[in-house]
Every structure is written in structure tokens, then in C-alpha cells.
Scaffold this motif. Structure first.
Motif, PDB file in Angstrom:
ATOM      1  N   GLY B 162       0.770  -1.249  -0.016  1.00 11.30           N
ATOM      2  CA  GLY B 162       0.157  -0.107   0.095  1.00 11.30           C
ATOM      3  C   GLY B 162       1.019   1.451  -0.054  1.00 11.30           C
ATOM      4  O   GLY B 162       2.188   1.293   0.298  1.00 11.30           O
ATOM      5  N   PHE B 163       0.178   2.352  -0.325  1.00 13.50           N
ATOM      6  CA  PHE B 163       0.834   3.681  -0.354  1.00 13.50           C
ATOM      7  C   PHE B 163       0.115   4.804  -0.022  1.00 13.50           C
ATOM      8  O   PHE B 163      -1.187   4.670   0.214  1.00 13.50           O
ATOM      9  N   THR B 164       0.835   5.908   0.432  1.00 16.35           N
ATOM     10  CA  THR B 164       0.026   7.213   0.757  1.00 16.35           C
ATOM     11  C   THR B 164       0.655   8.226  -0.149  1.00 16.35           C
ATOM     12  O   THR B 164       1.855   8.310  -0.121  1.00 16.35           O
ATOM     13  N   GLN B 165      -0.255   9.144  -0.659  1.00 24.24           N
ATOM     14  CA  GLN B 165       0.188  10.124  -1.438  1.00 24.24           C
ATOM     15  C   GLN B 165       0.013  11.444  -0.673  1.00 24.24           C
ATOM     16  O   GLN B 165      -1.032  11.717   0.097  1.00 24.24           O
ATOM     17  N   LEU B 166       1.205  12.523  -0.686  1.00 27.66           N
ATOM     18  CA  LEU B 166       1.024  13.681  -0.220  1.00 27.66           C
ATOM     19  C   LEU B 166       1.301  14.672  -1.260  1.00 27.66           C
ATOM     20  O   LEU B 166       2.321  14.590  -2.167  1.00 27.66           O
ATOM     21  N   TRP B 167       0.654  15.636  -1.216  1.00 28.51           N
ATOM     22  CA  TRP B 167       0.856  16.580  -2.233  1.00 28.51           C
ATOM     23  C   TRP B 167       0.804  17.926  -1.728  1.00 28.51           C
ATOM     24  O   TRP B 167       0.083  18.438  -0.697  1.00 28.51           O
ATOM     25  N   LYS B 217      -9.459  10.651   0.893  1.00 29.22           N
ATOM     26  CA  LYS B 217      -8.516  12.007   0.714  1.00 29.22           C
ATOM     27  C   LYS B 217      -8.780  12.949   1.547  1.00 29.22           C
ATOM     28  O   LYS B 217     -10.027  13.031   2.181  1.00 29.22           O
ATOM     29  N   TYR B 245       7.522   9.807   6.291  1.00 37.44           N
ATOM     30  CA  TYR B 245       6.942   8.545   5.319  1.00 37.44           C
ATOM     31  C   TYR B 245       7.169   9.269   4.084  1.00 37.44           C
ATOM     32  O   TYR B 245       7.565   8.756   3.115  1.00 37.44           O
ATOM     33  N   SER B 246       6.687  10.617   3.754  1.00 38.00           N
ATOM     34  CA  SER B 246       7.300  11.514   2.389  1.00 38.00           C
ATOM     35  C   SER B 246       7.199  12.794   3.048  1.00 38.00           C
ATOM     36  O   SER B 246       6.683  13.309   4.099  1.00 38.00           O
ATOM     37  N   ARG B 247       7.375  13.443   2.055  1.00 40.58           N
ATOM     38  CA  ARG B 247       7.709  14.847   2.165  1.00 40.58           C
ATOM     39  C   ARG B 247       7.660  15.779   0.798  1.00 40.58           C
ATOM     40  O   ARG B 247       8.025  15.131  -0.350  1.00 40.58           O
ATOM     41  N   VAL B 248       7.038  16.934   0.772  1.00 41.41           N
ATOM     42  CA  VAL B 248       6.817  17.600  -0.182  1.00 41.41           C
ATOM     43  C   VAL B 248       7.495  19.223   0.069  1.00 41.41           C
ATOM     44  O   VAL B 248       7.498  19.396   1.313  1.00 41.41           O
TER      45      VAL B 248
END
Lengths: 270, 254
Positions: B162-167, B217, B245-248
Motif C-alpha cells: 500500500g502507499f499514501t500520497q502527499l501533495w 483523501k 513517510y513522505s515530504r513535499v
């Protein structure tokens, strides 16, 4: 990109041998009995040996693979004519059915083996640079996000797999050549600047998984990339962060493996 | 005439039913599938074969094979044709064009049969399979079942994590710059997150917990500081709170 198991190689070679064995007899009888109606099929079947020769070249393998789908319509017809004639005239006997079944089975199995590498035959987990095995939900979702949030028809630079996804699911215009200028650079250098500016690249899509595995098909982004088909180590992870800190650049998307940079500032895009 | 073209009447009726299935709501997927598949795999090929070979007495296996092959050819060519039209490969265009082609072929077959005295839609051949043929057919069936089992075993295993999107999408709003921040879940279960917004490394805002079901979302809009400062959003999963986990990020412009 290693060797296939011995049994697979034997089956593949045997299937090609059986086709080449059956073709002349089938061609002879097709020519004698059906040449007025099946001339095109005869011509197509004659191309088959040539496609075997071009498989020995790097670019020819793909051409031969794509051609075979069409050529085998003709090959099947020509060989079927040969088998029917053999059965009709030579009286092979009761074993005829069994022999033909084994013969056809080997050709069928060999066709799958010659046509598809082992990793591509069954649906299994994600692998880097492996055509169908590289298409998975995260990449598709990233492409759909680009379409929905950024709009269609932007010029995008990315690797081979994400290029397909961005072009299809994403409605973008991915560039096909020159991309290695940024994917094989550990910093934002002159080659990268020139490429991005000249091609007016709006978005760059990086996939972190390219730094973790070698590509099954031998290339990450394009045939002309450094060490194409001879990679011994994955991409340098520093490639992925080369745009971090560049004035005006936006890292606008991250889904753990896939990151998207907006490079519009380089040429004053809105 | 009507009797010897009964098969064409049935094909035309089935074609109309199949084409009409496109009008069913998407929720009625099984019915759409059941009615639509013959239009892709059987009906066009049968009608085309009847039009091309109005009086050839082919056996059932040959008719089945040619019908399937011609149907696939028709579907491919219709797809190619639709692709260059203004309608494109639209869902509604396929049944309309394939159905029209099938009905047209039925009409041609009907007309060609009218001038021929005798016609047998299906020639009966032989008295049935021999034991040898039955053995080979059984063997083929076993191979098909084994192949489907192996293929489905691979297809049903989880192919990707699985994955998670960050924007973060910056936008101008008058004199101020705003950013649309969003998180989208492509995970297989409910996940809780913490989202941090940092300006020049200083934490200025935090959202916690953001709780998302698979496919959900979350979005918000924030006003960004003056353009001289870098902005970074960091996403953490609460089950691993110490790991980004993620960065923008947005870096100040030239």
C-alpha cells in the motif's frame, strides 16, 4: 537478464527446430495445392527464418517478438497443410495423433518460452524495469493524480515505466530521449540544465525503486543511457534529490516511492 | 426462407440485446458482462462468416473457431477505426459500431442465402469423439485447469504494498501565496497520520490525527509565508511516528 533454465532453453530451441522442420514440407504442399488462394500466407511464412536471424541483434529481438504474432497466422496454416498432407498421403499410422499432439505442444510451449522471459509470464510482485511486472497501483495512482490535479499535456521527464503510465493514465507528453541526462547525474549539472531547458520539461518524476534494483529489461530510461543492458548497480540515490533546494523548484508530490518536481520556474512557466 | 435463416434472426436479436446492455447502469456489471461478451467474441464473427460463406457446410468446431477469430478481428478493427473518429474508444461507441456491423453482416447473409435453394446452418459430422480424442480432450482440460490455477495463485497474491500520497500545490491568491495540501490513501486498511508544516525548518502547523480509509483523501488550504522562505510538509504514519513517510517542499524563487 540471466540465462533461462536449461529445460526452458531446450524447449525453446526444439520448438524453433520443429517449426523449421515442418515449414518446408508445408510450404511445398501449400504451393502445390493452394498457391492461388494462399500466396500471402506462403510469403509471410517465408519471413519467419529471417526473424530468427534478427533476434540475434539487441534491437531486433523486440521486432521479431512483435512480428511473430502476425507471422504465426501464416505459419500455423502452412504447417497445418503439411500435417494434413502427411496424414492423407503417408499413412503415418495410429501414432499420428499422438506425435502431432506432442509436436504441437512443444511448439506452443516453446513459443511462450521464446516470446516471454520468465519474469513476465505470470502476475507476480513489482520488479524494476520489467514491463508488465512494473505496472502497479502506486504508479497508476501517481499518473492519475497528475492528470486530475495538474491537467493534461505537460511535458514530463521520467523513467521507462512511469513514461508509459504518465502518457496513458496521466494524459501527459513524456519525452522519450535524452532523459538519462538527469537520471544518471548525482547533481544538477550543465547537461541536466540544458536538457530541462531545451526540452521545456515541466515535471520530472522520480521513482525511488530504481535505486534499489537492476532493471529486468536492461535499461532504466532509454537505450542510449550509460551502461545500458550492462548495469551492475542500481541508480545512485543522490539522483533523486538533485533538485532539492533549487530556487523556485517545487517538490509537489510524494507517495513514498514516486516523487514529482515542478521545474516550470526554469523557463517561467505559470 | 425464414426457417433457413433462423440462426440469423437469433444472432440479430442477441446483437440488439447485447448492444442494449450498454445502457444498463454500471452497477449491473454481471448483466452487462453476460450480455456484452457475445458481442465481442461470438456474434460479429458468426454474422460475418454467414455473409462470406452463405452455403458452405462447415462443422460446428470450424464455425466456432472461425466465429471466434472473426469476432476478435472485427473488435480489433472497430477499435482501430473508432480511435481515429471524434468519438474515440468510448464505452458507448463500441456496442453501437459492433452491433451495426453484426446487423449489417446478417442482412448481407440473409440476402445471399435468399438465392440459394438449400442451406444447413450446422452440418453434423461423425457420431461423436473416439476414446483417443476424448483422452486428448481430457488431457487438454486438465492442462487448462492447472494453468488457470497457477495463474490465479499469482494474480491473487498482493502484488504491491500500500502507499499514501502527499501533495502540495502552491497558488497565487491576490497578494498572498497559498498552498493546497493533501493526503490520499492507497493503503489496504485504515491508517492514521500526522502532517507537519515547516517554514525554514520551524514547525508552524501540525494536523493530527488524519485518519483515512483506503481510497479516502484529506485536503486543506494554507497561506504560505513570504517567498524568501522555504516551506516543507512532512507526513508521518502514527504506527511509525519517528520516520518521515513522505515530504513535499517549496524552495524560495530566484
Amino acid at each position: 537478464m540471466g540465462w533461462a533454465p536449461l529445460l526452458e532453453r531446450l524447449t525453446g530451441y526444439t520448438s524453433v527446430g520443429l517449426i523449421l522442420l515442418g515449414l518446408p514440407y508445408g510450404l511445398w504442399h501449400t504451393w502445390r495445392r493452394y498457391r492461388e488462394k494462399a500466396l500471402a500466407l506462403v510469403g509471410c511464412a517465408l519471413i519467419y527464418p529471417a526473424t530468427l536471424a534478427i533476434r540475434l541483434t539487441q534491437a531486433g529481438g523486440e521486432t521479431a517478438q512483435r512480428t511473430s504474432a502476425f507471422l504465426f497466422v501464416a505459419i500455423a496454416f502452412v504447417i497445418a497443410v503439411g500435417v494434413v498432407e502427411l496424414d492423407r498421403t503417408r499413412r503415418v499410422g495410429r501414432l499420428h495423433g499422438l506425435v502431432f499432439t506432442v509436436w504441437a505442444s512443444v511448439i506452443f510451449a516453446g513459443g511462450v518460452i521464446v516470446g516471454w522471459p520468465g519474469w513476465a509470464r505470470l502476475p507476480e510482485p513489482y520488479v524494476v524495469g520489467a514491463d508488465n511486472r512494473s505496472i502497479e497501483p502506486q504508479g497508476i495512482a501517481a499518473a492519475e493524480w497528475v492528470r486530475d490535479y495538474l491537467g493534461p499535456d505537460h511535458i514530463v521527464a521520467t523513467d521507462r515505466t512511469n513514461r508509459l503510465l504518465m502518457g496513458s493514465y496521466g494524459d501527459q507528453r513524456p519525452v522519450r530521449t535524452g532523459v538519462s541526462a538527469i537520471f544518471f547525474s548525482i547533481g544538477y549539472d550543465q547537461d541536466g540544465q540544458t536538457f530541462l531547458a531545451q526540452r521545456k520539461i515541466r515535471y520530472v518524476v522520480f521513482d525511488r525503486r530504481l535505486t534499489q534494483q537492476l532493471p529486468e529489461v536492461g535499461i532504466y530510461v532509454e537505450r542510449s543511457e550509460p551502461d545500458a543492458y550492462h548495469h551492475v548497480r542500481p541508480l545512485d540515490p543522490r539522483t533523486l534529490t538533485q533538485f532539492d533546494g533549487l530556487p523556485g523548484v517545487v517538490r509537489l508530490f510524494d507517495s513514498r516511492d514516486i516523487a514529482i518536481y515542478d521545474m516550470g520556474v526554469l523557463y517561467g512557466a505559470p | 426462407m425464414r426457417r433457413k435463416s433462423l440462426d440469423l434472426i437469433l444472432v440479430a436479436a442477441a446483437t440488439c440485446a447485447s448492444a442494449a446492455s450498454a445502457l444498463l447502469p454500471l452497477e449491473a456489471a454481471p448483466a452487462r458482462l453476460l450480455l456484452g461478451l457475445p458481442l465481442a467474441f461470438i456474434l460479429p464473427g458468426y454474422a460475418l462468416m454467414a455473409a462470406i460463406l452463405p452455403e458452405k457446410k462447415l462443422g460446428a468446431p470450424e464455425r466456432l473457431l472461425f466465429g471466434l477469430g472473426l469476432s476478435l478481428v472485427a473488435a480489433i478493427l472497430v477499435g482501430l477505426g473508432l480511435n481515429v473518429t471524434p468519438w474515440g474508444l468510448a464505452l458507448g461507441a463500441w456496442p453501437f459500431v459492433l452491433g451495426g456491423l453484426t446487423l449489417g453482416a446478417c442482412a448481407v447473409a440473409w440476402a445471399r442465402r435468399a438465392n440459394r435453394p438449400a442451406y444447413e446452418p450446422l452440418a453434423r459430422q461423425g457420431a461423436g469423439p473416439t476414446p483417443g480424442q476424448g483422452f486428448l480432450f481430457g488431457l487438454a482440460a486438465i492442462i487448462v485447469v492447472a494453468a488457470l490455477t497457477i495463474a490465479s495463485a499469482g494474480a491473487t497474491q498482493k502484488r504491491a504494498a500500500g502507499f499514501t500520497q502527499l501533495w502540495m500545490l502552491p497558488a497565487k491568491a491576490g497578494n498572498a501565496t497559498t498552498a493546497r495540501l493533501g493526503v490520499g490513501s492507497g493503503e489496504y486498511a485504515q491508517v492514521k497520520y500526522r502532517l507537519e508544516l515547516k517554514v525554514d525548518g520551524r514547525l508552524v502547523r501540525q494536523w493530527m490525527p488524519i485518519e483515512l480509509q483506503p481510497g479516502e483523501k484529506w485536503e486543506t488550504t494554507v497561506v504560505l509565508p513570504p517567498a524568501q522562505e522555504s516551506v516543507e510538509a512532512l507526513l508521518y504514519r502514527l504506527d511509525t511516528p519517528g520516520v518521515v513517510y513522505s515530504r513535499v517542499a517549496l524552495w524560495p524563487g530566484p
